[in-house]
Design an enzyme around this catalytic site. Structure first.
Site, short mmCIF file in Angstrom:
data_model
loop_
_atom_site.label_atom_id
_atom_site.label_comp_id
_atom_site.label_asym_id
_atom_site.label_seq_id
_atom_site.Cartn_x
_atom_site.Cartn_y
_atom_site.Cartn_z
N ARG A 271 1.84 -6.41 -8.55
CA ARG A 271 1.18 -6.47 -9.87
C ARG A 271 2.20 -6.50 -10.99
NH1 ARG A 271 -2.03 -4.38 -6.03
NH2 ARG A 271 -4.30 -4.30 -6.31
N GLN B 30 -8.17 -5.72 -3.64
CA GLN B 30 -7.67 -7.09 -3.77
C GLN B 30 -8.72 -7.98 -4.43
OE1 GLN B 30 -6.30 -8.41 0.06
NE2 GLN B 30 -4.59 -6.95 0.08
N ASP C 239 -4.72 1.78 4.45
CA ASP C 239 -3.57 1.30 5.24
C ASP C 239 -2.98 2.40 6.14
OD1 ASP C 239 -3.78 -1.24 4.17
OD2 ASP C 239 -2.43 -0.80 2.51
N ARG D 83 2.39 -2.39 9.99
CA ARG D 83 1.96 -0.99 10.09
C ARG D 83 1.66 -0.57 11.53
NH1 ARG D 83 2.11 0.20 4.79
NH2 ARG D 83 1.17 -1.32 3.38
C1 S3P Z 1 -4.11 -3.68 -1.51
C2 S3P Z 1 -5.41 -3.39 -1.19
C3 S3P Z 1 -5.85 -3.11 0.19
C4 S3P Z 1 -4.68 -2.79 1.12
C5 S3P Z 1 -3.51 -3.71 0.91
C6 S3P Z 1 -3.03 -3.65 -0.52
C7 S3P Z 1 -3.79 -4.00 -2.92
O1 S3P Z 1 -6.52 -4.26 0.69
O2 S3P Z 1 -5.09 -2.83 2.45
O3 S3P Z 1 -2.43 -3.35 1.75
O4 S3P Z 1 -2.60 -3.98 -3.27
O5 S3P Z 1 -4.71 -4.26 -3.68
P1 S3P Z 1 -8.08 -4.49 0.40
O6 S3P Z 1 -8.28 -4.51 -1.04
O7 S3P Z 1 -8.41 -5.83 1.00
O8 S3P Z 1 -8.77 -3.37 1.12
#
Ligand code: S3P
Length: 441
Positions: free
Chosen positions: A30, A173, A323, A398
């Site tokens: 980000r 995400q 995660d 992981r």
């Molecule tokens: C993340 C959101 C998670 C996570 C990923 C990083 C992010 O995924 O599993 O490693 O940085 O927004 P999801 O939003 O698909 O759950």
């Protein structure tokens, strides 16, 4: 990524030491994306220099931002301003990174340019319709392989419409992709999330001067963003990644006689679910020196080995430790009874099917584990599992690190077929673990 790199973790003597872990992966992506849209130069300290984030840096360069980095993790980004992304002259390859691919799809959807996103074999299997479906409403056109898989071609509209979307799955995400698209749309973009997920996008948008409001809505949130703000460069300090800190900390909880500290770990409440679950299991885990750094809560976390009780995780905690389930499952293998890790359906669409991969990792090492619907049951042994297994990591960093933690604490060594993907999120993992006393070969 090149040839597979097998790696074996041997039973370790007590782990000792004080370490830091690399910068937070979510915040690093980000930081690069938003600074690339800001006016002026942003200095980013502590950026994660893992493969995933380096892909985002390369993509932002290809879209016109000036991005420079050096080995001291001090990065500088001069942005192009909202709406200023240039058409890339080649395909954007996001490697193994779902976060990079999905967040970037959001950014590109509201720019009047043509772009194509692809990734490695793992990323090309992951669902993208979860972002392209809501993003289509801004006027973007998408073409992808069957099932919405990458490669994905994107053509954004001349004038993007703002979006209003209620998330059907708890996904930071997807939320972030919609918000990032909303940056270059006129008017208000609204996202409703039924359960709160990591809020780094919201925090960082505010940090760069965007007009964003976040209202609690039961266990979820309602987020409103005013489109076409002027983002102003603002320096960022990236905290240590709690998802990376989880590996040495759990290893120390499991290897008898251990005591380690990880300094400067990000403790954003929407990321800290693992720590609460481990406390409930009776783990000797303490947090000291709590502080706010760069708008995020940070602290030093100390873990000391001791017996663990089994746990049933409440479904609403899942997003705040999404995660961390593979390494939690490893901890549960040592607990004195059966644990039930609930509501793990989303693990099926991570870098691999992590639900199946975690169950297989345990089974290969003498731990009984079953998948029941979206739950994972782990029959803890109240002591050290046999180990001795070969774990297939399916291009998933992981799973690889979780198996190596298990091997450090089990009776016999545990081998992973390929440790190369660890560099996507945790460059230097093997050396750092070795500095604490882990024995990898
Ligand atoms: C993340 C959101 C998670 C996570 C990923 C990083 C992010 O995924 O599993 O490693 O940085 O927004 P999801 O939003 O698909 O759950």
């Amino acid at each position: 990524m090149s040839a597979a790199q097998p790696l074996t973790a041997h039973p370790a003597a007590p782990l000792r030491g004080t370490i830091t872990v690399p910068g937070d992966k979510s915040i690093s992506h980000r930081a690069l994306m938003l600074s690339a849209l800001a006016i002026g130069e942003t200095r980013i300290t502590g950026l994660l220099e893992g493969e995933d984030v380096l892909r985002t840096a390369a993509a932002m360069r290809a879209l016109g931002a000036i991005v420079t980095g050096d080995s001291a993790s001090d990065w500088r980004v001069s942005g192009v301003g909202i709406g200023g992304l240039a058409e890339p002259d080649d395909v954007l390859d996001m490697g193994n990174s779902g976060t990079a691919a999905r967040l970037l799809t959001g950014l590109l959807a509201s720019h009047p340019i043509f772009s194509v996103i692809t990734g490695d074999a793992s990323l090309r299997r992951r669902p993208m319709a979860r972002v392209t479906d809501p993003l289509s409403a801004c006027g973007a056109q998408f073409s992808a392989r069957a099932g919405g898989r990458l490669p994905l071609a994107i053509r954004g509209p001349e004038h993007a419409m703002p979006l209003a979307y209620r998330l059907p799955v708890a996904s930071a995400q997807v939320k972030s992709a919609v918000l990032l698209a909303g940056l270059n749309a006129r008017g208000l973009t609204r996202v409703e999330e039924p359960i709160a997920t990591r809020d780094h996008t919201e925090n960082m948008l505010r940090h760069f001067g965007a007009d964003i409001t976040v209202e609690p809505d039961g266990p979820g949130r309602l987020i409103t963003l005013v489109g076409q703000p002027e983002l102003i460069a603002a320096d960022i300090t990236v905290p240590g990644d709690p998802s990376s800190a989880a590996f040495p900390l759990v290893a120390a909880l499991l290897v008898e006689g251990s005591r380690i500290t990880v300094q400067g770990v990000g403790l954003n409440p929407l990321r800290a679910g693992l720590f609460s679950v481990l406390w409930e299991m009776g783990a000797k885990l303490t947090v000291s020196n709590e502080r706010i750094e760069g708008g995020e809560k940070v602290g030093d976390v100390t873990a000391e080995a001791g017996p663990l009780k089994p746990i049933t995780t409440p479904p609403e905690i899942t997003p705040s430790m999404i995660d961390e389930f593979p390494v939690l499952a490893v901890a549960c293998a040592f607990a004195s009874g059966t644990s039930r890790l609930r509501h793990l359906g989303e693990l099926r669409v991570k870098e691999s099917d992590r639900l199946a991969g975690t169950a297989a990792l345990l089974a290969a090492n003498g731990v009984r584990a079953e998948i029941e619907g979206d739950d994972l049951l782990v029959h803890g042994l109240g002591g050290r599992p046999a180990g001795g297994g070969l774990v297939t990591t399916h291009m998933d960093h992981r799973l690889a690190m979780s198996a190596l933690v298990l091997g450090s604490a089990a009776i016999a060594p545990v081998q992973v077929d390929d440790a190369s993907f660890i560099d996507t999120s945790f460059p230097g993992f093997a050396d750092l673990m070795a500095s604490l006393g882990c024995i990898f070969s």
